[in-house]
Design a protein around this motif. Sequence first.
Motif, PDB file in Angstrom:
ATOM      1  N   ILE A   1      -8.741  -7.715   2.207  1.00  0.00           N
ATOM      2  CA  ILE A   1      -7.478  -8.386   2.510  1.00  0.00           C
ATOM      3  C   ILE A   1      -7.135  -9.282   1.336  1.00  0.00           C
ATOM      4  N   ASP A   2      -5.957  -9.083   0.754  1.00  0.00           N
ATOM      5  CA  ASP A   2      -5.551  -9.841  -0.426  1.00  0.00           C
ATOM      6  C   ASP A   2      -4.450 -10.845  -0.075  1.00  0.00           C
ATOM      7  N   THR A   3      -4.644 -12.096  -0.496  1.00  0.00           N
ATOM      8  CA  THR A   3      -3.654 -13.129  -0.264  1.00  0.00           C
ATOM      9  C   THR A   3      -3.641 -14.078  -1.467  1.00  0.00           C
ATOM     10  N   ALA A   4      -2.916 -15.187  -1.356  1.00  0.00           N
ATOM     11  CA  ALA A   4      -2.858 -16.190  -2.427  1.00  0.00           C
ATOM     12  C   ALA A   4      -2.382 -17.497  -1.836  1.00  0.00           C
TER      13      ALA A   4
ATOM     14  N   LEU B   1     -16.799 -11.452 -14.247  1.00  0.00           N
ATOM     15  CA  LEU B   1     -15.548 -11.104 -13.592  1.00  0.00           C
ATOM     16  C   LEU B   1     -15.722  -9.786 -12.851  1.00  0.00           C
ATOM     17  N   ALA B   2     -15.403  -9.807 -11.572  1.00  0.00           N
ATOM     18  CA  ALA B   2     -15.509  -8.601 -10.763  1.00  0.00           C
ATOM     19  C   ALA B   2     -14.232  -7.783 -10.792  1.00  0.00           C
ATOM     20  N   SER B   3     -13.081  -8.455 -10.969  1.00  0.00           N
ATOM     21  CA  SER B   3     -11.822  -7.748 -10.781  1.00  0.00           C
ATOM     22  C   SER B   3     -10.707  -8.311 -11.638  1.00  0.00           C
ATOM     23  N   THR B   4      -9.682  -7.489 -11.810  1.00  0.00           N
ATOM     24  CA  THR B   4      -8.401  -7.934 -12.334  1.00  0.00           C
ATOM     25  C   THR B   4      -7.320  -7.271 -11.495  1.00  0.00           C
ATOM     26  N   GLN B   5      -6.301  -8.019 -11.152  1.00  0.00           N
ATOM     27  CA  GLN B   5      -5.210  -7.485 -10.344  1.00  0.00           C
ATOM     28  C   GLN B   5      -3.946  -7.416 -11.193  1.00  0.00           C
ATOM     29  N   MET B   6      -3.374  -6.212 -11.264  1.00  0.00           N
ATOM     30  CA  MET B   6      -2.191  -5.966 -12.081  1.00  0.00           C
ATOM     31  C   MET B   6      -1.304  -4.933 -11.398  1.00  0.00           C
ATOM     32  N   GLU B   7      -0.018  -4.981 -11.693  1.00  0.00           N
ATOM     33  CA  GLU B   7       0.878  -3.957 -11.167  1.00  0.00           C
ATOM     34  C   GLU B   7       0.556  -2.621 -11.841  1.00  0.00           C
ATOM     35  N   TYR B   8       0.461  -1.564 -11.030  1.00  0.00           N
ATOM     36  CA  TYR B   8       0.122  -0.245 -11.564  1.00  0.00           C
ATOM     37  C   TYR B   8       0.622   0.808 -10.592  1.00  0.00           C
ATOM     38  N   SER B   9       1.418   1.716 -11.088  1.00  0.00           N
ATOM     39  CA  SER B   9       1.950   2.809 -10.274  1.00  0.00           C
ATOM     40  C   SER B   9       2.484   3.881 -11.202  1.00  0.00           C
TER      41      SER B   9
ATOM     42  N   SER C   1      -1.519  -3.861  -7.847  1.00  0.00           N
ATOM     43  CA  SER C   1      -0.487  -4.356  -6.937  1.00  0.00           C
ATOM     44  C   SER C   1       0.754  -3.475  -7.092  1.00  0.00           C
ATOM     45  N   SER C   2       1.638  -3.497  -6.121  1.00  0.00           N
ATOM     46  CA  SER C   2       2.843  -2.660  -6.101  1.00  0.00           C
ATOM     47  C   SER C   2       2.527  -1.205  -6.464  1.00  0.00           C
ATOM     48  N   PRO C   3       1.539  -0.584  -5.823  1.00  0.00           N
ATOM     49  CA  PRO C   3       1.169   0.788  -6.181  1.00  0.00           C
ATOM     50  C   PRO C   3       2.236   1.820  -5.814  1.00  0.00           C
ATOM     51  N   LEU C   4       3.213   1.415  -5.005  1.00  0.00           N
ATOM     52  CA  LEU C   4       4.301   2.317  -4.634  1.00  0.00           C
ATOM     53  C   LEU C   4       5.576   2.003  -5.404  1.00  0.00           C
ATOM     54  N   GLY C   5       5.419   1.413  -6.586  1.00  0.00           N
ATOM     55  CA  GLY C   5       6.587   1.119  -7.417  1.00  0.00           C
ATOM     56  C   GLY C   5       7.600   0.255  -6.706  1.00  0.00           C
ATOM     57  N   ARG C   6       7.092  -0.825  -6.074  1.00  0.00           N
ATOM     58  CA  ARG C   6       7.939  -1.771  -5.338  1.00  0.00           C
ATOM     59  C   ARG C   6       8.737  -1.069  -4.230  1.00  0.00           C
ATOM     60  N   GLY C   7       8.140  -0.007  -3.697  1.00  0.00           N
ATOM     61  CA  GLY C   7       8.734   0.739  -2.594  1.00  0.00           C
ATOM     62  C   GLY C   7       9.573   1.925  -3.022  1.00  0.00           C
ATOM     63  N   VAL C   8       9.896   2.026  -4.296  1.00  0.00           N
ATOM     64  CA  VAL C   8      10.791   3.082  -4.770  1.00  0.00           C
ATOM     65  C   VAL C   8      10.132   4.457  -4.672  1.00  0.00           C
ATOM     66  N   LEU C   9       8.810   4.537  -4.868  1.00  0.00           N
ATOM     67  CA  LEU C   9       8.122   5.817  -4.845  1.00  0.00           C
ATOM     68  C   LEU C   9       8.007   6.424  -3.443  1.00  0.00           C
ATOM     69  N   THR C  10       8.373   5.685  -2.423  1.00  0.00           N
ATOM     70  CA  THR C  10       8.401   6.266  -1.080  1.00  0.00           C
ATOM     71  C   THR C  10       9.567   7.229  -0.915  1.00  0.00           C
ATOM     72  N   GLY C  11      10.531   7.169  -1.835  1.00  0.00           N
ATOM     73  CA  GLY C  11      11.700   8.035  -1.765  1.00  0.00           C
ATOM     74  C   GLY C  11      12.859   7.458  -0.990  1.00  0.00           C
ATOM     75  N   LYS C  12      12.698   6.244  -0.481  1.00  0.00           N
ATOM     76  CA  LYS C  12      13.749   5.682   0.375  1.00  0.00           C
ATOM     77  C   LYS C  12      15.044   5.390  -0.378  1.00  0.00           C
ATOM     78  N   TYR C  13      14.966   5.293  -1.728  1.00  0.00           N
ATOM     79  CA  TYR C  13      16.162   4.962  -2.512  1.00  0.00           C
ATOM     80  C   TYR C  13      16.794   6.179  -3.174  1.00  0.00           C
TER      81      TYR C  13
ATOM     82  N   THR D   1     -10.195   0.398  -8.366  1.00  0.00           N
ATOM     83  CA  THR D   1     -11.050   0.201  -7.195  1.00  0.00           C
ATOM     84  C   THR D   1     -10.261   0.349  -5.909  1.00  0.00           C
ATOM     85  N   ALA D   2      -9.155  -0.408  -5.777  1.00  0.00           N
ATOM     86  CA  ALA D   2      -8.412  -0.378  -4.528  1.00  0.00           C
ATOM     87  C   ALA D   2      -6.979  -0.851  -4.738  1.00  0.00           C
ATOM     88  N   PRO D   3      -5.983   0.015  -4.554  1.00  0.00           N
ATOM     89  CA  PRO D   3      -4.596  -0.445  -4.570  1.00  0.00           C
ATOM     90  C   PRO D   3      -4.344  -1.389  -3.394  1.00  0.00           C
TER      91      PRO D   3
END
Length: 327
Positions: free
Chosen positions: A47-50, A174-182, A206-218, A278-280
């Motif tokens: 579970i990822d938060t901030a 360092l165990a991890s780095t979090q970056m936008e990738y899609s 983060s944003s592995p679905l291209g900020r929702g665009v890759l779902t095809g909804k747009y 590791t995990a989107p």
Amino acid sequence: MEQRHLGRTGLRVSRIGLGTLTWGRDTGEHDAADQLKAFWEAGGTLIDTADVYGGGEAEYLLGQLVERLIPRHELVIATKAGSVADPYRRFDGSRGHLLAALDASLARLATDYVDLWQVHAFDPDTPLEETLQALDIAVSSGRARYVGVSNYCGWQLAKAATWQLAGAGGRARLASTQMEYSLLQRGVEREVLPAARDLGVGLLPSSPLGRGVLTGKYRQGVPADSRGASERLAAFVEPYLDEDAARVVEAVAIAADGLAATPLQVALAWVRDRPGVTAPIVGARDARQLTAALSVEALSLPDEIRRALDDVSAPVHRYPDQDWSTL
């Protein structure tokens, strides 16, 4: 759900993570509870938060729900610190700010420790070794089990990870780095991902679905109930609504049709199985959307589909990546 080691550490996490960016703001307690239960029942653990999500409300809501719904030890809770709501300073990586922020996060999360604590962004005004010392203190004091960074470019990540590895047992690697990738944002492949793989740091996209665009909804326009139509998030989505992105989205849709899958599943499977990932981290409006994303567990892309998606989404990397000696 399959579990993976986070970087070159002993920490195992589910290969899909649940994001809480909208919790406590757009996502209320009922929907958050449904998401958490659906995620856990599917075998999800990460579970990822901030501390800045929802002004702290995301952490507070997560803490309340975990206390009521799920044994704490069955989850891997990751949070971040370092972003500040200050018109003169966006990030604060000072030791004092980070450790105070961690204590505040623990109070909101109603837990004695977080499994993964991450610096939210690089602070150019604080010596890097001071920022990293805060991570060491967090681990040595038991307040964090593992540590990582977020939004560090290639040289920043390499410097930080190498500094930690150079310490004689007193520094937390360092165990991890979090970056936008899609498929729509492959910039990390230039320097960040090679550095992470070389240094044993796991990538949490983060944003592995291209900020929702890759779902095809747009594909046929901007739906009225989408992020792209909201006053607050339209600017976040807009960069991925151009012609180049549309070509990638169409390729994803064609692949999905051929696999009897959804564009969401295809796009998420692509990034989930990239080397070094590791995990989107997936965010959802409700449990129904989250369940649709978690259904990707059963999908593995055939090599020919993966290569076709690689080609259509390939970023242009020239100097210094290109071998100029052959020109």
